[in-house]
Scaffold this active site. Sequence first.
Site, PDB file in Angstrom:
ATOM      1  N   ASN A   1       0.878  -1.179   0.000  1.00 55.91           N
ATOM      2  CA  ASN A   1       0.000   0.000   0.000  1.00 55.91           C
ATOM      3  C   ASN A   1       0.912   1.225   0.000  1.00 55.91           C
ATOM      4  O   ASN A   1       1.484   1.578   1.029  1.00 55.91           O
ATOM      5  CB  ASN A   1      -0.900  -0.023   1.246  1.00 55.91           C
ATOM      6  N   TRP A   2       1.015   1.841  -1.159  1.00 54.71           N
ATOM      7  CA  TRP A   2       1.945   2.978  -1.293  1.00 54.71           C
ATOM      8  C   TRP A   2       1.386   4.271  -0.720  1.00 54.71           C
ATOM      9  O   TRP A   2       2.077   5.277  -0.673  1.00 54.71           O
ATOM     10  CB  TRP A   2       2.293   3.190  -2.775  1.00 54.71           C
TER      11      TRP A   2
ATOM     12  N   HIS B   1      -9.815   1.447   5.362  1.00 52.73           N
ATOM     13  CA  HIS B   1      -8.504   1.704   5.965  1.00 52.73           C
ATOM     14  C   HIS B   1      -8.656   2.772   7.045  1.00 52.73           C
ATOM     15  O   HIS B   1      -9.423   3.718   6.882  1.00 52.73           O
ATOM     16  CB  HIS B   1      -7.511   2.168   4.885  1.00 52.73           C
TER      17      HIS B   1
ATOM     18  N   GLU C   1      -5.681  -4.360  10.924  1.00 54.56           N
ATOM     19  CA  GLU C   1      -4.650  -3.328  10.985  1.00 54.56           C
ATOM     20  C   GLU C   1      -4.874  -2.466  12.225  1.00 54.56           C
ATOM     21  O   GLU C   1      -5.623  -1.478  12.174  1.00 54.56           O
ATOM     22  CB  GLU C   1      -4.707  -2.434   9.740  1.00 54.56           C
TER      23      GLU C   1
ATOM     24  N   GLY D   1       2.509   2.639  10.901  1.00 51.46           N
ATOM     25  CA  GLY D   1       3.458   3.741  10.733  1.00 51.46           C
ATOM     26  C   GLY D   1       4.296   4.046  11.960  1.00 51.46           C
ATOM     27  O   GLY D   1       4.947   5.085  12.027  1.00 51.46           O
TER      28      GLY D   1
ATOM     29  N   SER E   1       3.337  -1.766  10.404  1.00 51.16           N
ATOM     30  CA  SER E   1       4.789  -1.815  10.613  1.00 51.16           C
ATOM     31  C   SER E   1       5.412  -3.172  10.262  1.00 51.16           C
ATOM     32  O   SER E   1       6.343  -3.634  10.944  1.00 51.16           O
ATOM     33  CB  SER E   1       5.143  -1.415  12.053  1.00 51.16           C
TER      34      SER E   1
ATOM     35  N   GLY F   1       2.945  -0.956   4.366  1.00 44.49           N
ATOM     36  CA  GLY F   1       2.950   0.456   3.996  1.00 44.49           C
ATOM     37  C   GLY F   1       4.363   0.938   3.746  1.00 44.49           C
ATOM     38  O   GLY F   1       4.938   0.720   2.671  1.00 44.49           O
TER      39      GLY F   1
END
Length: 241
Positions: A7-8, A92, A159, A165, A201, A222
């Site tokens: 997932n960019w 998300h 998630e 992150g 992460s 990510g």
Amino acid sequence: MKYLIANWKMNSIDIEEWKNEFEDHYKKFKDSTEIIVCPNFIDLSECSEKFINFNIGAQDVSSHSEGSFTGQISAKQLLGASKRLKYCIVGHSEARSNGDSNLIVREKSEQLRNNKIEPILCIGEAKDVLSKGKRESFLLEQLNSYFETGLYPRLIAYEPIWAIGTGQAADQKNIIEALEIISNFLESKKLEKIPLLYGGSVSTENIEEIMSLSNLAGCLVGNSSLDGKEFARIAQKFRRC
Ligand code: 13P
């Protein structure tokens, strides 16, 4: 089949460079790993042309089919940008924090269903929900709302917001507990075949430990997917798990 998803998000990627780096470090495609790249909307077309060994997913879709919705992109338009588009992420936490309620997540999924795009449903709790012991009811509310109208996601990703992150993935105990909540829910609906993924992460350091969990079918990545070489290293370890 196992699923590894990049997932960019809203990061700028040099797609040609990413592809070269990835292919230099990951050569074998004929195995039971499905790699899915989710670029932002404007990169969908280029990724569809260049990543012929991957499946392509979008990161978001409008909950409407057409009309006066400034800035939004419909499911039909996603397919216009990428004939090979197979998936789209819904629910998300970053989209939920921008206003996507459970109802909107469901409406977006209805648009996807109408256009034969497979939803990747993300669910997950914030830290305070976890620390107050309310995770189970929170996850069940997200799931119940989604499934109540007979919609089925193709994949479900747990998630936890507190792991996204941060560089600190959820520990095995927390992932196992959350997967059990989701599995029990799916079993009660006789939908236990929907594959479960983890995101938050994920990195080259922890992918093997995470994938050692028995009922986990894959990961959403990510930050560590932004560099083609690093993602290839994750994929290389992933396919051996
Ligand atoms: P990070 O891997 O950067 O924590 O992001 C996870 C994620 O949100 C994937 O959808």
